[in-house]
Design a protein around this motif. Sequence first.
Motif, PDB file in Angstrom:
ATOM      1  N   PHE A   2       0.880  -1.163   0.000  1.00  0.00           N
ATOM      2  CA  PHE A   2       0.000   0.000   0.000  1.00  0.00           C
ATOM      3  C   PHE A   2       0.915   1.209   0.000  1.00  0.00           C
ATOM      4  N   VAL A  45      -5.718   7.355   6.986  1.00  0.00           N
ATOM      5  CA  VAL A  45      -5.504   6.326   5.965  1.00  0.00           C
ATOM      6  C   VAL A  45      -4.338   5.431   6.359  1.00  0.00           C
ATOM      7  N   ASP A  85      -1.357   6.064   9.246  1.00  0.00           N
ATOM      8  CA  ASP A  85      -0.865   6.937  10.311  1.00  0.00           C
ATOM      9  C   ASP A  85       0.539   7.470  10.003  1.00  0.00           C
ATOM     10  N   THR A 130       4.002   2.492  10.512  1.00  0.00           N
ATOM     11  CA  THR A 130       2.702   3.122  10.272  1.00  0.00           C
ATOM     12  C   THR A 130       1.614   2.100  10.546  1.00  0.00           C
ATOM     13  N   THR A 131       0.438   2.570  10.890  1.00  0.00           N
ATOM     14  CA  THR A 131      -0.728   1.699  10.936  1.00  0.00           C
ATOM     15  C   THR A 131      -1.616   2.049   9.748  1.00  0.00           C
ATOM     16  N   CYS A 132      -1.932   1.045   8.935  1.00  0.00           N
ATOM     17  CA  CYS A 132      -2.779   1.242   7.760  1.00  0.00           C
ATOM     18  C   CYS A 132      -4.226   0.972   8.139  1.00  0.00           C
ATOM     19  N   TYR A 133      -5.051   2.008   8.003  1.00  0.00           N
ATOM     20  CA  TYR A 133      -6.481   1.863   8.277  1.00  0.00           C
ATOM     21  C   TYR A 133      -7.245   1.572   6.988  1.00  0.00           C
ATOM     22  N   PHE A 134      -6.593   1.806   5.857  1.00  0.00           N
ATOM     23  CA  PHE A 134      -7.084   1.408   4.537  1.00  0.00           C
ATOM     24  C   PHE A 134      -5.922   0.680   3.881  1.00  0.00           C
ATOM     25  N   GLY A 135      -6.182   0.017   2.777  1.00  0.00           N
ATOM     26  CA  GLY A 135      -5.078  -0.645   2.085  1.00  0.00           C
ATOM     27  C   GLY A 135      -5.458  -0.982   0.665  1.00  0.00           C
ATOM     28  N   PHE A 185      -5.482  -6.401   0.797  1.00  0.00           N
ATOM     29  CA  PHE A 185      -5.211  -6.343   2.239  1.00  0.00           C
ATOM     30  C   PHE A 185      -6.275  -5.583   3.021  1.00  0.00           C
ATOM     31  N   PHE A 235      -3.687  -2.714  10.122  1.00  0.00           N
ATOM     32  CA  PHE A 235      -2.469  -3.488  10.388  1.00  0.00           C
ATOM     33  C   PHE A 235      -1.288  -2.529  10.480  1.00  0.00           C
ATOM     34  N   LEU A 265       2.684  -1.764   9.869  1.00  0.00           N
ATOM     35  CA  LEU A 265       3.916  -2.085   9.147  1.00  0.00           C
ATOM     36  C   LEU A 265       5.086  -1.478   9.895  1.00  0.00           C
ATOM     37  N   ARG A 317       5.405  -7.012   9.555  1.00  0.00           N
ATOM     38  CA  ARG A 317       4.208  -6.619  10.315  1.00  0.00           C
ATOM     39  C   ARG A 317       4.516  -6.678  11.798  1.00  0.00           C
ATOM     40  N   GLY A 366      -1.759   2.238  15.894  1.00  0.00           N
ATOM     41  CA  GLY A 366      -1.335   3.610  16.145  1.00  0.00           C
ATOM     42  C   GLY A 366      -0.441   3.773  17.352  1.00  0.00           C
TER      43      GLY A 366
END
Lengths: 416, 186
Positions: A143, A200, A202, B119-124, B128, B134, B136, B151, B158
């Motif tokens: 991503f 989206v 952080d 980072t924490t992905c709230y969308f992907g 995924f 999740f 990273l 991961r 966060g």
Amino acid sequence: MRPVYMVSGGITKFAKAHPDMDFRYMVKQAFDYAMNDVPNLTRDMIDGSVASYFSDHFTRQLKAASMVQDYLGLCPKPSKRIEGGGATGGLCFQAAWEAVASGRMNVCVAFGFETMSRVSTWKGNEFIAHASDTNFDYPVGGFYTGYYAMMVRRHMHEFGTTVEQMALVSIKNHGNALYNPYAQSPMKLTIEDVRNSPMVADPLTMLDICTMSDGAAVCILASEEMAARLTDKPVKIIGIGAGTDSMRMADRPHGKVILLPHESESDYKNLKYPGVHSFRGGRMAAKQAYEMAGITNPLEELDFVELHDAYTSSEIQTYEDLGLCKYGEGGPFIEAGHSTLTGKIPVNPSGGLLACGHPVGATGLMQAVFAFWQLQGTIQKHLGNDHLQIKNARRGLIHSHAGTGTYITVSILEAV
Amino acid sequence: MEVWKCGSTPILPYPHTPLLKIMSHEPGAQKIKLPETEEGTVLFGVDPIIIKHHYEIDYIHSYAQDSPFFAGLTKKKLLGSRCTQCNYKFATPRSHCMECGAKTEWFELPLEGKIHTWTTCYFGSEEFLKETPFTLILVEFEGVNTLFLSRLVGVEPGKAEIGMRVKAQFLRNCKFKPTDVYFVPA
């Protein structure tokens, strides 16, 4: 190498979706606009073209650029397709420059497009994520916004950059777009708006990120002789540079800064560079372009910059790569208002990618078109108002950027 | 059924169709046509016409020179590369050195490191999206020059921190993907 001039340009309005036109028709619109601006240029005077688009997946068509060449009526003249992620348009512009500088062509058309609305947003993000290492990076959670978010997190850690400083970039660029009818996302924003929009990856929110788009752009480049025949306001390309970095962020070294003429090693005594906080490809591209153009202090010698702000953080990082300020000072630079329309050096007066949109293959050419119009002093004519016109602009820089900085181009244009 | 003519020779639309069948007027002679199906097309819009188009690919994918890394995960080993000439150490394997071009050799990485960034992905990406949120991380290891992407599990979204100590864990049932290893707080 011969001097090369830009003589005309055209763009479609960038939009979330243009289902009424396919990629061929979109480019045709931009091409016809550019041709109408140089009435002395006929199709038979064009020697060839260079094409740019990023993903065959978005067109659902391999060799799509051949179909555009045909649609524009340019067969059987020579052409080729350039692909380089987000830098595709910038690389295309430079390939067209090479065609004229080498003497191979006297008039070369650079055209670019992308039709990203043909798949859902998250599928589109998946295509884009395949432009990362598909063995080691993509399967972990591919991503691109996530990759850039990790870079900005490190930039914040190294230098103290804040999310509020990043929000100022969003405010500035969406605000500029209020006066640009070609832009996709004109908006009047506050820091709270940016920080409260959906998170989206952080710390990047929805308003820290550019939008996916459909669009096309065309630039027409010419030799000095042809430029003199075609227009009384040609724009000379005085500097070209490009740089790269490893596909995997994890592989990037932690070493010394590539210095610009106005910097010294003592400026960066304790900095491990580039790591994952900076784009050394962008620094390399700037260094080469400045050397060619004879620029030793870009903040003093440039009048504006159109740079690749796919993320608010990228704009701040790129101020530093371009040497508009020292590494680490990008946050205070935006905070002090230096990159606004009335600042020391307007950055992204068009609205940039954040507000214009980012139809990948067209984006780098869109920047060239806006820079060209600025330097011709014709913003009023093309945009219907002169709010974004930078008075007496003589030199502008355009910067195109791919996948965490794996390909970056810098081109410098000058009014003649 | 019509018969087209060129000169005086009849041109049949389907060369292998027996002439007699076409020329005869016997009752019950079969009309020649393609079979119809009940399958339609998913239609999203009519002006312009917008249809659904599906496309997928299976690759027969080789990990080539990187294969030992993925085999190592099955033995709960994290393998990196060490340059045989300049001693540069890569946390993510590569068979040749980025710095001097020489061949590298495999070496075993420590199983503990620190978060270099996250980072924490709230969308992907679509693939995924169902796993969000999740986290990273890029992991740094003592004495190793480059980083490793993975991961982070077991930390609230966060809430990761640069400098946090983490340790590697491995899936028992391997998928032969880099996600066979993941990190938890040490």
